[in-house]
Design an enzyme around this catalytic site. Sequence first.
Site, PDB file in Angstrom:
ATOM      1  CB  SER A 178       6.059  -4.012   1.221  1.00  0.00           C
ATOM      2  OG  SER A 178       6.031  -2.138   2.639  1.00  0.00           O
ATOM      3  NE  ARG A 179       1.816   1.564  -3.316  1.00  0.00           N
ATOM      4  CZ  ARG A 179       0.850   2.547  -3.652  1.00  0.00           C
ATOM      5  NH1 ARG A 179      -0.464   1.827  -4.344  1.00  0.00           N
ATOM      6  NH2 ARG A 179       1.075   3.680  -4.670  1.00  0.00           N
ATOM      7  CE  LYS A 183       0.223  -7.858   8.535  1.00  0.00           C
ATOM      8  NZ  LYS A 183      -1.057  -7.527   8.760  1.00  0.00           N
ATOM      9  N   GLY A 205      -8.055  -1.435  -0.710  1.00  0.00           N
ATOM     10  CA  GLY A 205      -8.153  -1.437   0.167  1.00  0.00           C
ATOM     11  C   GLY A 205      -7.309  -0.743   0.655  1.00  0.00           C
TER      12      GLY A 205
END
Length: 262
Positions: free
Chosen positions: A15-16, A66, A236
């Site tokens: 994850s960034r 999610k 993206g």
Amino acid sequence: MTKQFAVIGNPIEQSRSPELHHAFAEKTGVDLNYQKRLAPLDGFESSMRSFFAKGGSGMNVTVPFKEQAFALCDVLTERAQIAKAVNTLWMENGKLHGDNTDGQGLVAAIQALEWNLENTTILILGAGGATRGVIYPLVQAGAKKIVIANRTLARAEQLVDDLKTAVPQAQLQAISLNDLEGDFDIVINATSASLSGDALQLPEKLKFKYAYEMAYGKPSSFLDQAKQRNVPYAEGFGMLVGQAIEAFSIWNNVRPQLKDFL
């Protein structure tokens, strides 16, 4: 007092989000700390509730939690209800609130590229959660018709049936990936083909002006084919930044500018 935020997922190392939110904070003067949080596959709820019980201000949710986050929310935004998935959580008056900022992230990225969305016909490859999450924001941004193509036609048809009620103003159509043809303004790849290395062949009878790959930082046969056609294309990362900005603005009431971070 320093606000505490986190992104939760499994895996989470890739994850960034922390670097993005810390960059937004530096630009806007918000005092925050943003951490990665690895949750066991069967431990999302306890990890999430523990974070908020200890005073956490907001949490982003990534794969594979999610849909679970969606199910646990007390209050949902309209776009989260339509997406049936949540990537942004916060507590308000003792209630767990959820939103889905992915679609708005995609719209912001496309607008930053100055690709027109008004009255467009869009083809989306794939009928999974990523596609469901972006339909409503694309329609709100002006898309006239959206065609969803999937290997399993029945899945695309089911998604169209689900969304027709939720987004009655949109022209939605389902087709098989084997039947790709016609003229489109934008083609968006939301399949996992780029991630798994499966080559998705775009037939010559499929024409399009722009190509957007939801994945980023990996080889993409979809983008390779767009390049061969000399079609403007993007991957993206802009969508990632856009959805992060949307979450940041919900939590902190200040909106960084997308162009500053691309």
